[in-house]
Design an enzyme around this catalytic site. Structure first.
Site, mmCIF file in Angstrom:
data_model
loop_
_atom_site.group_PDB
_atom_site.id
_atom_site.type_symbol
_atom_site.label_atom_id
_atom_site.label_comp_id
_atom_site.label_asym_id
_atom_site.label_seq_id
_atom_site.Cartn_x
_atom_site.Cartn_y
_atom_site.Cartn_z
ATOM 1 N N HIS A 17 0.841 -1.204 0.000
ATOM 2 C CA HIS A 17 0.000 0.000 0.000
ATOM 3 C C HIS A 17 0.881 1.261 0.000
ATOM 4 O O HIS A 17 0.648 2.189 -0.771
ATOM 5 C CB HIS A 17 -0.874 0.057 1.262
ATOM 6 C CG HIS A 17 -1.936 -0.996 1.366
ATOM 7 N ND1 HIS A 17 -2.180 -1.693 2.524
ATOM 8 C CD2 HIS A 17 -2.855 -1.453 0.465
ATOM 9 C CE1 HIS A 17 -3.180 -2.538 2.346
ATOM 10 N NE2 HIS A 17 -3.607 -2.421 1.097
ATOM 11 N N LYS A 41 -17.873 -5.690 7.350
ATOM 12 C CA LYS A 41 -16.641 -6.453 7.598
ATOM 13 C C LYS A 41 -16.291 -6.385 9.068
ATOM 14 O O LYS A 41 -16.626 -5.427 9.750
ATOM 15 C CB LYS A 41 -15.485 -5.858 6.776
ATOM 16 C CG LYS A 41 -15.394 -6.398 5.363
ATOM 17 C CD LYS A 41 -14.062 -6.007 4.753
ATOM 18 C CE LYS A 41 -13.912 -6.510 3.326
ATOM 19 N NZ LYS A 41 -12.669 -6.018 2.705
ATOM 20 N N SER A 128 -3.054 -7.557 3.319
ATOM 21 C CA SER A 128 -3.361 -7.364 4.749
ATOM 22 C C SER A 128 -3.733 -8.707 5.378
ATOM 23 O O SER A 128 -3.377 -8.990 6.527
ATOM 24 C CB SER A 128 -4.498 -6.360 4.921
ATOM 25 O OG SER A 128 -4.108 -5.103 4.426
HETATM 26 O O1 PNS Z 1 -8.999 -2.889 0.631
HETATM 27 P P1 PNS Z 1 -10.300 -3.355 0.048
HETATM 28 O O2 PNS Z 1 -11.194 -3.918 1.132
HETATM 29 O O3 PNS Z 1 -10.101 -4.310 -1.090
HETATM 30 O O4 PNS Z 1 -11.017 -2.039 -0.550
HETATM 31 C C1 PNS Z 1 -12.283 -2.118 -1.138
HETATM 32 C C2 PNS Z 1 -12.866 -0.718 -1.384
HETATM 33 C C3 PNS Z 1 -12.848 0.101 -0.100
HETATM 34 C C4 PNS Z 1 -12.032 -0.003 -2.417
HETATM 35 C C5 PNS Z 1 -14.323 -0.919 -1.915
HETATM 36 O O5 PNS Z 1 -14.978 -1.837 -1.087
HETATM 37 C C6 PNS Z 1 -15.129 0.380 -1.937
HETATM 38 O O6 PNS Z 1 -14.845 1.279 -2.697
HETATM 39 N N1 PNS Z 1 -16.149 0.452 -1.067
HETATM 40 C C7 PNS Z 1 -16.990 1.613 -0.905
HETATM 41 C C8 PNS Z 1 -18.434 1.299 -1.304
HETATM 42 C C9 PNS Z 1 -18.639 1.522 -2.787
HETATM 43 O O7 PNS Z 1 -18.411 2.606 -3.309
HETATM 44 N N2 PNS Z 1 -19.060 0.474 -3.489
HETATM 45 C C10 PNS Z 1 -19.308 0.521 -4.897
HETATM 46 C C11 PNS Z 1 -18.038 0.460 -5.739
HETATM 47 S S1 PNS Z 1 -17.121 -1.012 -5.442
#
Ligand code: PNS
Length: 158
Positions: A17, A41, A128
């Protein structure tokens, strides 16, 4: 001013990251690390702990800041005056899911672009989840995460 958001769970932040953050900081005027407070989560670290660890490791990078968000990523971008979503790609295994998210975010707001950065080959095996697995069995965390957060991770497994 070009502002990019680098979103994720960061549970915890890894060297992979951090590498993406540093490289993105060279490409954009400002990079906002967006830590998702996801009620679906069950993270190991609280949202405050995750933000605090990130704040510590980005402290010496001038144009990077960290903030917490919940809800849609596109709404977070709007509130940060950002137009770019930064994502790191480790292997082809990441691609399908990331592609789907990029298309969905494009459908939600066509003004925003998702920019993929290839993970440095030295970090492509780090996630992670793997860090937590190694920590759980008291394995060596050196090289996987920033040095200064190792004690924070160890504390969770005492
Ligand atoms: O580190 P991660 O858990 O793989 O990150 C995932 C993340 C945070 C990028 C994704 O879950 C996200 O953008 N969540 C916010 C909700 C959202 O906008 N969802 C629609 C597009 S995926």
């Amino acid at each position: 001013m070009r502002v990019a958001v680098y979103p994720g769970s960061f549970d915890p932040i890894t060297n992979g990251h951090l590498d993406i953050i540093k490289r993105a900081a060279k490409l954009y005027d400002k990079v906002v690390v967006g830590v998702l407070d996801n009620i679906n989560k069950k993270p190991l670290f609280t949202i405050d702990e995750r933000k605090k660890m990130i704040d510590g490791v980005i402290a010496d990078i001038d144009n990077v800041e960290c903030d917490v968000f919940s809800g849609l990523l596109v709404d977070f971008l709007k509130c940060k005056d950002a137009t770019v979503i930064i994502k790191g790609l480790r292997t082809v295994a990441d691609f399908e899911y990331e592609f789907q998210m990029a298309l969905l975010n494009k459908a939600l707001n066509p003004e925003f672009e998702t920019v993929f950065m290839m993970t440095n080959s030295g970090y492509s095996y780090i996630s992670s989840s793997m860090v937590k697995e190694v920590a759980k069995y008291n394995g060596c965390l050196e090289g996987l995460v920033p040095e200064e957060i190792i004690p924070e991770i160890r504390k969770k497994y005492i």
